[in-house]
Design a protein around this motif. Structure first.
Motif, mmCIF file in Angstrom:
data_model
loop_
_atom_site.group_PDB
_atom_site.id
_atom_site.type_symbol
_atom_site.label_atom_id
_atom_site.label_comp_id
_atom_site.label_asym_id
_atom_site.label_seq_id
_atom_site.Cartn_x
_atom_site.Cartn_y
_atom_site.Cartn_z
ATOM 1 N N GLU A 14 -20.340 -0.716 3.277
ATOM 2 C CA GLU A 14 -21.373 -0.788 4.216
ATOM 3 C C GLU A 14 -22.060 0.465 4.162
ATOM 4 O O GLU A 14 -21.797 1.602 3.518
ATOM 5 C CB GLU A 14 -21.238 -1.031 5.494
ATOM 6 N N LEU A 15 -23.376 0.656 4.527
ATOM 7 C CA LEU A 15 -24.117 2.015 4.590
ATOM 8 C C LEU A 15 -24.037 2.173 6.026
ATOM 9 O O LEU A 15 -24.926 3.209 6.449
ATOM 10 C CB LEU A 15 -25.379 1.639 4.263
ATOM 11 N N TYR A 16 -23.278 1.802 6.774
ATOM 12 C CA TYR A 16 -22.951 2.116 8.173
ATOM 13 C C TYR A 16 -21.611 2.249 8.521
ATOM 14 O O TYR A 16 -20.637 1.661 8.091
ATOM 15 C CB TYR A 16 -23.694 1.199 9.137
ATOM 16 N N PRO A 17 -21.263 3.048 9.545
ATOM 17 C CA PRO A 17 -19.550 3.157 9.726
ATOM 18 C C PRO A 17 -19.154 2.105 10.466
ATOM 19 O O PRO A 17 -19.402 1.683 11.586
ATOM 20 C CB PRO A 17 -19.515 4.558 10.769
ATOM 21 N N PHE A 18 -18.134 1.226 9.802
ATOM 22 C CA PHE A 18 -17.605 -0.126 10.585
ATOM 23 C C PHE A 18 -16.094 0.191 10.747
ATOM 24 O O PHE A 18 -15.575 -0.699 11.441
ATOM 25 C CB PHE A 18 -17.897 -1.230 9.465
#
Length: 278
Positions: free
Chosen positions: A242-246
């Motif tokens: 992803e392009l965000y911290p999941f």
């Protein structure tokens, strides 16, 4: 919610489109992803197998503070095998996830002798065939964000590079040890960071785990080429970017306040797509 389903005769591929929002990691979220029921192996309602399945699921649901657990019930009919696995970075929400899974499968798969359900926080599977310590790469499910990146070729080269390094780390532990790794790499572009996760069931050998993850990484090309995020789910392993911290940056996150529901960065209002390949 509008749903579209397409099936090809050569191999089953189901496409399900829907609008959704994703949760950032919290101690409260329970995110259902997909389930699959066997239609080829079934039992009669109110049979001995149904009772044995209930016993197995109760055993799985009763095990707390553990990230992987397997059990076998030898009943009056078939033997039934089952396990659950928690996502490697978060044990705090796993027990409730397993409870949810043990409640969902009998409802969704009332007479199936084999079934599997994926949540964001856990995986649960049962079968009348022994599958412990065996790599299973089908059925497979992919979830992608339909938002595209601006430079897909270079972006996917970065994703594959990070995913393979993450898979190498996840596959290192010996049999019985948690096989999980996550990696963050910044500066893909001036404003983007790529986050990757890889995990296998701990009953696999390091070589089997890495082989499983290689297949899942290869399927990113099938499902998610040039997309802002994607994951491939196998019964024995899974990968995600992803392009965000999941995921949590540590294995023991501090409790967080009431979870905030936010749209996926950069793709507000865009649909996510599920693909299922048997």
């Amino acid at each position: 919610m509008t749903t579209t389903m397409v099936m090809a005769s050569s191999h089953k591929i189901f496409l399900v489109f829907f609008i959704t929002f994703l949760l950032f990691p919290t101690t409260q979220a329970q995110t259902y992803l997909y389930h699959i029921c066997s239609s080829n192996s079934t039992f009669t309602a109110d049979s001995a197998f149904q009772s044995d399945r209930a016993t197995l699921l109760s055993s799985l649901a009763s095990n707390k503070a553990i990230d992987f657990y397997s059990d076998t019930v030898v009943g009056r009919g078939d033997t039934i095998y089952g396990f659950f696995m928690c996502r490697g970075d978060d044990l705090t929400t796993c027990h409730q996830c397993v409870v949810n899974a043990t409640q969902r499968l009998p409802s969704e798969c009332p007479i199936s002798k084999e079934a599997i359900v994926w949540y964001d926080e856990c995986l649960l599977r049962y079968s009348n065939r022994s599958f412990f310590s065996t790599v299973a790469t089908t059925p497979r499910v992919a979830l992608l964000n339909t938002g595209s990146v601006s430079a897909p070729a270079s972006f996917m080269r970065t994703v594959y590079d990070i995913m393979n390094k993450t898979a190498d780390e996840a596959a290192k532990p010996s049999v019985g040890k948690k096989k999980y790794a996550n990696t963050t790499r910044g500066n893909f572009s001036a404003f983007q960071t790529v986050y990757c996760l890889a995990q296998c069931t701990p009953d696999l050998s390091p070589s089997d785990c890495r082989w499983c993850l290689s297949g899942a990484i290869g399927d990113l090309n099938w499902c998610c080429d040039g997309k802002q995020g994607g994951r491939v789910l196998y019964p024995s392993c899974n990968v995600r970017y992803e392009l965000y911290p999941f995921y949590y940056q540590s294995e023991a996150p501090e409790p967080t306040p009431t979870p905030a529901i936010v749209p996926l960065p950069g793709s507000q209002g865009k649909p996510l797509t599920y693909l299922l390949r048997m």
